[in-house]
Design a protein around this motif. Structure first.
Motif, PDB file in Angstrom:
ATOM      1  N   SER A   1     -12.589  15.194 -25.517  1.00 41.41           N
ATOM      2  CA  SER A   1     -12.605  13.904 -26.220  1.00 41.41           C
ATOM      3  C   SER A   1     -12.358  14.080 -27.716  1.00 41.41           C
ATOM      4  CB  SER A   1     -13.941  13.195 -25.985  1.00 41.41           C
ATOM      5  OG  SER A   1     -14.116  12.915 -24.609  1.00 41.41           O
ATOM      6  N   ALA A   2     -13.006  15.062 -28.322  1.00 39.80           N
ATOM      7  CA  ALA A   2     -12.823  15.295 -29.760  1.00 39.80           C
ATOM      8  C   ALA A   2     -11.370  15.628 -30.089  1.00 39.80           C
ATOM      9  CB  ALA A   2     -13.750  16.418 -30.230  1.00 39.80           C
ATOM     10  N   VAL A   3     -10.764  16.513 -29.296  1.00 36.62           N
ATOM     11  CA  VAL A   3      -9.379  16.942 -29.532  1.00 36.62           C
ATOM     12  C   VAL A   3      -8.408  15.781 -29.351  1.00 36.62           C
ATOM     13  CG1 VAL A   3      -7.510  18.352 -28.566  1.00 36.62           C
ATOM     14  CG2 VAL A   3      -9.744  19.383 -29.000  1.00 36.62           C
ATOM     15  N   ASN A   4      -8.566  15.035 -28.273  1.00 38.05           N
ATOM     16  CA  ASN A   4      -7.621  13.967 -27.974  1.00 38.05           C
ATOM     17  C   ASN A   4      -7.770  12.763 -28.900  1.00 38.05           C
ATOM     18  OD1 ASN A   4      -5.831  14.594 -25.491  1.00 38.05           O
ATOM     19  ND2 ASN A   4      -7.826  15.377 -24.907  1.00 38.05           N
ATOM     20  N   VAL A   5      -8.996  12.475 -29.299  1.00 36.13           N
ATOM     21  CA  VAL A   5      -9.187  11.397 -30.276  1.00 36.13           C
ATOM     22  C   VAL A   5      -8.605  11.814 -31.627  1.00 36.13           C
ATOM     23  CG1 VAL A   5     -10.927  10.146 -31.644  1.00 36.13           C
ATOM     24  CG2 VAL A   5     -11.149  10.277 -29.161  1.00 36.13           C
ATOM     25  N   ALA A   6      -8.810  13.069 -32.017  1.00 37.21           N
ATOM     26  CA  ALA A   6      -8.262  13.552 -33.297  1.00 37.21           C
ATOM     27  C   ALA A   6      -6.741  13.394 -33.326  1.00 37.21           C
ATOM     28  CB  ALA A   6      -8.656  15.013 -33.523  1.00 37.21           C
ATOM     29  N   LEU A   7      -6.078  13.795 -32.240  1.00 33.16           N
ATOM     30  CA  LEU A   7      -4.619  13.666 -32.218  1.00 33.16           C
ATOM     31  C   LEU A   7      -4.194  12.190 -32.167  1.00 33.16           C
ATOM     32  CD1 LEU A   7      -1.959  15.460 -32.089  1.00 33.16           C
ATOM     33  CD2 LEU A   7      -1.782  14.468 -29.823  1.00 33.16           C
ATOM     34  N   SER A   8      -4.905  11.395 -31.387  1.00 35.28           N
ATOM     35  CA  SER A   8      -4.570   9.969 -31.294  1.00 35.28           C
ATOM     36  C   SER A   8      -4.721   9.280 -32.643  1.00 35.28           C
ATOM     37  CB  SER A   8      -5.463   9.280 -30.252  1.00 35.28           C
ATOM     38  OG  SER A   8      -5.263   9.846 -28.972  1.00 35.28           O
ATOM     39  N   LEU A   9      -5.718   9.684 -33.410  1.00 36.05           N
ATOM     40  CA  LEU A   9      -5.876   9.150 -34.773  1.00 36.05           C
ATOM     41  C   LEU A   9      -4.679   9.539 -35.631  1.00 36.05           C
ATOM     42  CD1 LEU A   9      -9.666   9.940 -35.341  1.00 36.05           C
ATOM     43  CD2 LEU A   9      -8.660   7.650 -35.431  1.00 36.05           C
ATOM     44  N   ALA A  10      -4.284  10.818 -35.524  1.00 32.26           N
ATOM     45  CA  ALA A  10      -3.145  11.302 -36.316  1.00 32.26           C
ATOM     46  C   ALA A  10      -1.862  10.563 -35.948  1.00 32.26           C
ATOM     47  CB  ALA A  10      -2.976  12.809 -36.120  1.00 32.26           C
TER      48      ALA A  10
ATOM     49  N   SER B   1       0.395  10.103 -19.053  1.00 31.42           N
ATOM     50  CA  SER B   1      -0.708  10.339 -18.117  1.00 31.42           C
ATOM     51  C   SER B   1      -1.847   9.360 -18.378  1.00 31.42           C
ATOM     52  CB  SER B   1      -1.225  11.772 -18.247  1.00 31.42           C
ATOM     53  OG  SER B   1      -1.820  11.964 -19.527  1.00 31.42           O
ATOM     54  N   THR B   2      -2.639   9.155 -17.342  1.00 27.70           N
ATOM     55  CA  THR B   2      -3.798   8.254 -17.456  1.00 27.70           C
ATOM     56  C   THR B   2      -4.732   8.727 -18.566  1.00 27.70           C
ATOM     57  OG1 THR B   2      -3.687   7.764 -15.097  1.00 27.70           O
ATOM     58  CG2 THR B   2      -5.744   7.258 -16.206  1.00 27.70           C
ATOM     59  N   GLY B   3      -4.967  10.043 -18.631  1.00 25.23           N
ATOM     60  CA  GLY B   3      -5.871  10.594 -19.643  1.00 25.23           C
ATOM     61  C   GLY B   3      -5.401  10.301 -21.056  1.00 25.23           C
ATOM     62  N   ALA B   4      -4.121  10.525 -21.314  1.00 32.01           N
ATOM     63  CA  ALA B   4      -3.566  10.270 -22.650  1.00 32.01           C
ATOM     64  C   ALA B   4      -3.698   8.799 -23.016  1.00 32.01           C
ATOM     65  CB  ALA B   4      -2.105  10.701 -22.694  1.00 32.01           C
ATOM     66  N   GLN B   5      -3.396   7.930 -22.061  1.00 33.24           N
ATOM     67  CA  GLN B   5      -3.494   6.489 -22.306  1.00 33.24           C
ATOM     68  C   GLN B   5      -4.943   6.065 -22.541  1.00 33.24           C
ATOM     69  OE1 GLN B   5      -0.796   4.431 -22.721  1.00 33.24           O
ATOM     70  NE2 GLN B   5       0.316   6.372 -22.603  1.00 33.24           N
TER      71      GLN B   5
ATOM     72  N   SER C   1      -6.447   4.301 -26.029  1.00 35.29           N
ATOM     73  CA  SER C   1      -7.249   3.078 -25.956  1.00 35.29           C
ATOM     74  C   SER C   1      -8.623   3.278 -26.608  1.00 35.29           C
ATOM     75  CB  SER C   1      -7.404   2.671 -24.490  1.00 35.29           C
ATOM     76  OG  SER C   1      -8.242   1.562 -24.364  1.00 35.29           O
ATOM     77  N   LEU C   2      -9.250   4.431 -26.321  1.00 39.35           N
ATOM     78  CA  LEU C   2     -10.554   4.741 -26.927  1.00 39.35           C
ATOM     79  C   LEU C   2     -10.447   4.809 -28.445  1.00 39.35           C
ATOM     80  CD1 LEU C   2     -13.533   5.718 -26.807  1.00 39.35           C
ATOM     81  CD2 LEU C   2     -12.615   8.055 -26.602  1.00 39.35           C
ATOM     82  N   THR C   3      -9.380   5.435 -28.929  1.00 41.47           N
ATOM     83  CA  THR C   3      -9.194   5.583 -30.384  1.00 41.47           C
ATOM     84  C   THR C   3      -9.098   4.220 -31.066  1.00 41.47           C
ATOM     85  OG1 THR C   3      -8.124   7.728 -30.047  1.00 41.47           O
ATOM     86  CG2 THR C   3      -7.738   6.635 -32.165  1.00 41.47           C
TER      87      THR C   3
ATOM     88  N   GLN D   1     -11.843   0.299 -34.504  1.00 42.24           N
ATOM     89  CA  GLN D   1     -12.383  -1.056 -34.643  1.00 42.24           C
ATOM     90  C   GLN D   1     -13.869  -1.015 -34.996  1.00 42.24           C
ATOM     91  OE1 GLN D   1     -11.519  -3.425 -31.192  1.00 42.24           O
ATOM     92  NE2 GLN D   1     -12.534  -5.234 -31.973  1.00 42.24           N
ATOM     93  N   ARG D   2     -14.622  -0.160 -34.325  1.00 44.74           N
ATOM     94  CA  ARG D   2     -16.069  -0.075 -34.575  1.00 44.74           C
ATOM     95  C   ARG D   2     -16.381   0.533 -35.941  1.00 44.74           C
ATOM     96  NH1 ARG D   2     -19.416   1.016 -28.943  1.00 44.74           N
ATOM     97  NH2 ARG D   2     -18.141  -0.350 -27.637  1.00 44.74           N
ATOM     98  N   VAL D   3     -15.566   1.493 -36.340  1.00 46.01           N
ATOM     99  CA  VAL D   3     -15.786   2.131 -37.647  1.00 46.01           C
ATOM    100  C   VAL D   3     -15.572   1.146 -38.785  1.00 46.01           C
ATOM    101  CG1 VAL D   3     -14.723   3.782 -39.252  1.00 46.01           C
ATOM    102  CG2 VAL D   3     -15.374   4.531 -36.982  1.00 46.01           C
ATOM    103  N   SER D   4     -14.631   0.235 -38.590  1.00 46.18           N
ATOM    104  CA  SER D   4     -14.295  -0.708 -39.666  1.00 46.18           C
ATOM    105  C   SER D   4     -15.218  -1.923 -39.715  1.00 46.18           C
ATOM    106  CB  SER D   4     -12.846  -1.190 -39.518  1.00 46.18           C
ATOM    107  OG  SER D   4     -12.679  -1.880 -38.296  1.00 46.18           O
TER     108      SER D   4
END
Length: 255
Positions: free
Chosen positions: A19-28, A236-240, A244-246, A251-254
């Motif tokens: 989760s940490a790795v994929n969210v980091a890349l999705s943010l980037a 892939s489902t995981g990437a999508q 979506s999580l990112t 949204q929650r951070v802001s």
């Protein structure tokens, strides 16, 4: 000024590093300037991005125990907007070494002060324990994401984590909040997955992310290629799920 987000759960195998790795890349990908800090001695987050850099400039152990400047250990990746501070198995002994350090719980927070203006988000992948490394992460963070797998013993040990969070909030970091509970390894075909989600939902209510991370072969394969799921198979489902999580996290951070 960067928001610092820690992914934490003292249980192993809950999808925390994934989760940490994929969210980091999705943010980037969303052009959010992101730094991923691998605070786990197993170095799985570092391995999970291995294809995106040639060699590391240093590691988080050098900063917390040797006093190296944090700017000197940041490794740029081939992906714009994403940097990493790598881990090393030297961190295995860091719990013991930190015991004798003055203000030991604040070592990471103190280091991050020098680079917060460089980033929009700093993601910390915590070790699967509630030792001093995790306490450092909680003390340095603005918010926590707690991944929970959709399996029988999902909530086992969660009370201990929440108690640790409360102690940190009371004594070390009054501003710390749980930004969301993340359900991982979800399988819509299984009643067990639905039962675990209902149980977590009844306990955490609006803290539960609407996005669940589904069981996905491509997501499991990606780390062995040194890539996040989004670069391994963007469709892939995981990437999508992680894209979506990112969006939810931003949204929650802001708010």
């Amino acid at each position: 000024m960067a928001k610092v987000l820690a992914f934490t759960n003292q249980k192993g195998g809950v999808g925390k590093t994934t989760s940490a790795v994929n969210v980091a890349l999705s943010l980037a990908v969303s052009e959010v300037r992101t730094l991923l800090i691998d605070l786990d001695p197993q170095s799985n987050a570092t391995t999970g991005l291995a294809e995106l850099f040639d060699e590391v400039n240093g590691n988080i152990y050098d900063v917390m125990l040797k006093g190296d400047g944090i700017k000197d250990v940041i490794t740029s990746t081939s992906f714009p907007h994403l940097d990493i501070i790598a881990s090393t198995n030297d961190l295995v002994g860091a719990e013991i070494e930190l015991v004798s350090v003055m203000a030991r719980e604040y070592q990471l927070q103190k280091a991050l002060g020098a680079i917060k203006k460089q980033y929009d988000m700093i993601i910390i992948d915590c070790p699967p324990s509630l030792g001093l490394l995790t306490i450092n992460a909680l003390t340095a963070s603005d918010a926590l994401v707690i991944p929970i797998q959709c399996e029988y013993y999902a909530l086992e040990g969660l009370g201990q984590l929440l108690n640790t969070v409360r102690l940190v909030q009371r004594h070390l970091n009054k501003g710390l909040e749980i930004i969301g509970i993340l359900m991982t390894m979800y399988d819509s075909r299984l009643n067990l997955s639905k039962q675990v989600v209902n149980e977590v939902n009844s306990f955490f209510k609006d803290k539960l992310f609407k996005t669940y991370i589904h069981r996905n072969v491509r997501l499991s394969e990606a780390p062995s290629f040194g890539k996040p799921a989004l670069l391994y198979d963007a469709n892939s489902t995981g990437a999508q799920n992680y894209m979506s999580l990112t969006e939810e996290i931003l949204q929650r951070v802001s708010e």
